[in-house]
Design a protein around this motif. Structure first.
Motif, mmCIF file in Angstrom:
data_model
loop_
_atom_site.group_PDB
_atom_site.id
_atom_site.type_symbol
_atom_site.label_atom_id
_atom_site.label_comp_id
_atom_site.label_asym_id
_atom_site.label_seq_id
_atom_site.Cartn_x
_atom_site.Cartn_y
_atom_site.Cartn_z
ATOM 1 N N UNK A 121 0.822 -1.208 0.000
ATOM 2 C CA UNK A 121 0.000 0.000 0.000
ATOM 3 C C UNK A 121 0.857 1.260 0.000
ATOM 4 N N UNK A 122 1.922 1.251 0.802
ATOM 5 C CA UNK A 122 2.770 2.439 0.879
ATOM 6 C C UNK A 122 3.686 2.557 -0.332
ATOM 7 N N UNK A 126 4.757 5.448 -4.538
ATOM 8 C CA UNK A 126 5.920 5.814 -5.350
ATOM 9 C C UNK A 126 5.684 5.583 -6.836
ATOM 10 N N UNK A 127 4.636 4.848 -7.170
ATOM 11 C CA UNK A 127 4.416 4.431 -8.558
ATOM 12 C C UNK A 127 4.311 5.604 -9.534
ATOM 13 N N UNK A 128 3.555 6.665 -9.221
ATOM 14 C CA UNK A 128 3.485 7.797 -10.161
ATOM 15 C C UNK A 128 4.844 8.430 -10.428
ATOM 16 N N UNK A 173 14.105 11.064 -7.934
ATOM 17 C CA UNK A 173 12.698 11.456 -7.816
ATOM 18 C C UNK A 173 12.019 10.757 -6.646
ATOM 19 N N UNK A 174 12.234 9.437 -6.550
ATOM 20 C CA UNK A 174 11.508 8.651 -5.558
ATOM 21 C C UNK A 174 12.060 8.804 -4.150
ATOM 22 N N UNK A 175 13.359 9.055 -4.027
ATOM 23 C CA UNK A 175 13.964 9.125 -2.696
ATOM 24 C C UNK A 175 14.239 10.546 -2.252
ATOM 25 N N UNK A 176 14.535 11.439 -3.186
ATOM 26 C CA UNK A 176 14.979 12.769 -2.808
ATOM 27 C C UNK A 176 14.079 13.897 -3.320
ATOM 28 N N UNK A 250 4.337 18.046 2.463
ATOM 29 C CA UNK A 250 4.226 16.593 2.408
ATOM 30 C C UNK A 250 4.413 16.123 0.973
ATOM 31 N N UNK A 251 5.116 14.999 0.804
ATOM 32 C CA UNK A 251 5.356 14.467 -0.534
ATOM 33 C C UNK A 251 5.126 12.958 -0.517
ATOM 34 N N UNK A 252 4.846 12.395 -1.673
ATOM 35 C CA UNK A 252 4.674 10.942 -1.805
ATOM 36 C C UNK A 252 5.950 10.320 -2.346
#
Length: 378
Positions: A121-122, A126-128, A173-176, A250-252
């Motif tokens: 779920x979490x 990150x998928x987008x 993108x996904x981590x930073x 807040x970010x995804x």
């Protein structure tokens, strides 16, 4: 000399075969002068699933038997829980530890806090971000192909480079939460510093084998690039953490996931972990996750249920170390294998095209994970 003879007979005395060691170096020179996968395959072919090595004066048992590997990594994990410290690890002691280098209780604490982060779920959040990077990658690749078509000459594509760019773009993108545009900005500081972390200093490796640690890890033999790269990411993540603590920020992404990571109530209470990095068995002196009992001669240790800012930085650096080269190599080899096995490539294209026919805009997360068995196999 007598000491070395006694040392290098250790495996022989226990009826365990292995390559013959060289005085002082043991088998370390072979690993330094030949790519590790090749030399290990040679040793495996010659000596079997269990053989002994000598790293300088250190005895090392190599295990390739599935039953023994399971016994070591699962059934008796408590005896083999730590990884071997990396050469010169204490040089970067001021930099945050990540889950691959943390030891004993510190490792267990990180794992207990971070485990709830990696639920489907979490991770779906990150998928987008990955999808956006993939679209940019395809656009950049299409641009190169169109240039080739207009000139009438075929254009060679360096798979390693384009996959490295894509992998780094996803990580940034996904981590930073950082867009680095690697296809148009190959000298972006993020890319340059990430690559610096993977440079191998063979001279320093040899020196580390020969000299005592205090001498080998001195500035004389240098590790400036690696340390400056870690300092760069330390600064970047520190700034992002400060910004995210402001209201409404807040970010995804992975950074937000681990900032929000929290040990669930009751997790870890079967084996206490104190903040000094010691694993403690539950007793009247220590209760993990609850307020400790105070009293004469009683230790007071409470397991923090969230990561510190320094630990968050460490996990983000681990994201680069664990995700960059491995993803680049996997994607490069996978693409090559599809190119030389056109029948499988055609079947894969058909499977993915069918998924797009059902949903013409995107392949959603559930379809990607559950409804594309050939893609999963590839």
């Amino acid at each position: 000399m007598l000491i070395y003879c006694r040392l290098y007979n250790y495996w022989k005395d226990r009826n365990i075969s292995g390559p013959k060691p060289i005085l002082y170096f043991g088998n370390s020179l072979s690993l330094l002068l030949t790519a590790k996968p090749y030399i290990e395959m040679q040793w495996y072919t010659r000596y079997g699933r269990l053989y002994g090595l000598y790293y300088m004066g250190k005895r090392v048992l190599t295990v390739a038997d599935p039953a023994l590997v399971k016994q070591i990594l699962v059934q008796e994990f408590d005896k083999f829980r730590n990884r071997t410290p990396e050469s010169g690890e204490h040089v970067v002691a001021n930099y945050p530890k990540h889950i691959s280098t943390a030891r004993d209780g510190h490792w267990k604490r990180l794992r207990l806090v971070m485990s709830p982060t990696f639920t489907p779920t979490k991770l779906r959040r990150l998928y987008p971000l990955v999808e956006e990077c993939c679209n940019e990658f395809m656009a950049a690749l299409a641009g190169r192909v169109s240039t080739s078509s207009s000139s009438g000459r075929p254009t060679e594509v360096d798979l390693k480079q384009v996959m490295a760019d894509y992998s780094m773009d996803v990580i940034a993108s996904a981590a930073f939460a950082t867009k680095i545009h690697p296809y148009s900005q190959p000298n972006h500081p993020f890319v340059v510093n990430a690559n610096q972390m993977f440079l191998t200093n063979r001279c320093k490796e040899l020196v580390a084998m020969i000299l005592p640690a205090c001498a080998a890890n001195s500035r004389l033999f240098g590790d400036g690039a690696g340390q400056s790269s870690r300092a760069y990411f330390n600064q970047v993540v520190g700034r992002l953490i400060s910004e995210r603590k402001k209201p409404g920020e807040k970010h995804n992404d992975f950074l937000q996931l681990i900032m929000d990571a929290k040990r669930e109530e009751g997790e870890g209470e079967e084996a206490g972990v104190d903040t000094s990095g010691q694993i403690r068995t539950p007793d009247k002196e220590t209760t993990v996750g609850r307020h400790p009992t105070k009293g004469k001669g009683v230790s007071t240790h409470v397991l923090d249920n969230k990561l510190s800012d320094n630990e968050i930085v460490g996990q983000c650096i681990a994201f680069i170390i664990g995700g960059y080269m491995s993803a680049m190599a996997t994607l490069s080899h996978c693409t090559y294998e599809l190119a030389v096995n056109s029948d499988i490539q055609d079947r894969l294209v058909a499977e993915i095209s069918a998924a797009f026919n059902e949903n013409t805009s995107v392949i959603d997360y559930d379809t990607l994970c559950l409804r594309l068995p050939l893609l999963d196999a590839v």
